[in-house]
Design a protein around this motif. Structure first.
Motif, PDB file in Angstrom:
ATOM      1  N   LYS A 170      51.698  11.816  31.446  1.00 43.24           N
ATOM      2  CA  LYS A 170      52.792  11.979  30.479  1.00 43.24           C
ATOM      3  C   LYS A 170      52.293  11.649  29.064  1.00 43.24           C
ATOM      4  CE  LYS A 170      57.145  12.845  29.800  1.00 43.24           C
ATOM      5  NZ  LYS A 170      57.648  14.197  29.923  1.00 43.24           N
ATOM      6  N   LEU A 227      49.230  15.810  23.231  1.00 41.81           N
ATOM      7  CA  LEU A 227      48.802  17.171  22.928  1.00 41.81           C
ATOM      8  C   LEU A 227      49.798  17.899  22.025  1.00 41.81           C
ATOM      9  CD1 LEU A 227      47.352  18.260  26.373  1.00 41.81           C
ATOM     10  CD2 LEU A 227      46.087  17.755  24.264  1.00 41.81           C
ATOM     11  N   LYS A 228      50.998  17.393  21.940  1.00 39.41           N
ATOM     12  CA  LYS A 228      52.020  17.993  21.075  1.00 39.41           C
ATOM     13  C   LYS A 228      51.881  17.556  19.625  1.00 39.41           C
ATOM     14  CE  LYS A 228      55.403  18.123  24.803  1.00 39.41           C
ATOM     15  NZ  LYS A 228      56.668  17.544  25.297  1.00 39.41           N
ATOM     16  N   LEU A 229      51.134  16.485  19.405  1.00 37.64           N
ATOM     17  CA  LEU A 229      50.988  15.943  18.053  1.00 37.64           C
ATOM     18  C   LEU A 229      49.896  16.646  17.273  1.00 37.64           C
ATOM     19  CD1 LEU A 229      51.111  12.123  18.809  1.00 37.64           C
ATOM     20  CD2 LEU A 229      52.976  13.559  17.964  1.00 37.64           C
ATOM     21  N   HIS A 230      50.084  16.737  15.973  1.00 36.77           N
ATOM     22  CA  HIS A 230      49.017  17.228  15.097  1.00 36.77           C
ATOM     23  C   HIS A 230      48.244  15.992  14.650  1.00 36.77           C
ATOM     24  CE1 HIS A 230      46.802  19.360  12.052  1.00 36.77           C
ATOM     25  NE2 HIS A 230      47.177  18.444  11.185  1.00 36.77           N
ATOM     26  N   ARG A 278      49.183  12.011  27.980  1.00 36.58           N
ATOM     27  CA  ARG A 278      48.344  13.148  27.583  1.00 36.58           C
ATOM     28  C   ARG A 278      49.221  14.333  27.179  1.00 36.58           C
ATOM     29  NH1 ARG A 278      43.249  14.423  27.868  1.00 36.58           N
ATOM     30  NH2 ARG A 278      42.713  12.722  29.247  1.00 36.58           N
ATOM     31  N   GLU A 279      50.216  14.613  27.963  1.00 38.70           N
ATOM     32  CA  GLU A 279      51.116  15.736  27.681  1.00 38.70           C
ATOM     33  C   GLU A 279      51.762  15.593  26.296  1.00 38.70           C
ATOM     34  OE1 GLU A 279      55.450  16.681  29.403  1.00 38.70           O
ATOM     35  OE2 GLU A 279      53.873  16.622  30.928  1.00 38.70           O
ATOM     36  N   ASN A 280      52.217  14.394  25.976  1.00 35.02           N
ATOM     37  CA  ASN A 280      52.881  14.182  24.685  1.00 35.02           C
ATOM     38  C   ASN A 280      51.895  14.114  23.518  1.00 35.02           C
ATOM     39  OD1 ASN A 280      55.624  14.239  25.440  1.00 35.02           O
ATOM     40  ND2 ASN A 280      55.375  12.225  26.365  1.00 35.02           N
TER      41      ASN A 280
END
Length: 86
Positions: A71, A77-80, A73-75
């Motif tokens: 979870k 990856l959404k960040l710049h 890692r998943e979140n």
């Protein structure tokens, strides 16, 4: 990986305190600490404390709060993310 779990269990049963320590830095520290946490997470019952600084504190503070590695890692990856943590 079962060898790792057995080793941690062995140390814990002998009274050792086991720390998971994150590295200092920015993006490489975030990636390294999260990757290592994914390896160790199945054996978190043997880990007494998570210590982190700088970039590694981003994923490891979530891990210490009980958020699953996948979870995190998943979140993340959404960040710049830039090449440094500001």
């Amino acid at each position: 990986m079962e060898d790792l779990g057995e080793y941690l269990k062995h140390l814990k049963e002998r009274g050792y305190t086991i720390y998971f320590v994150g590295s200092v830095g920015s993006i490489p520290a975030i990636a390294a600490s999260l990757t290592l946490w994914q390896i160790v997470e199945p054996y978190k019952e043997y880990i007494d404390c998570i210590r982190a600084a700088s970039g590694s504190a981003i994923p490891l503070s979530l891990a210490a709060s009980g958020v699953k590695a996948e979870k995190i890692r998943e979140n993340l990856l959404k960040l710049h993310l830039k090449d440094v943590v500001e």
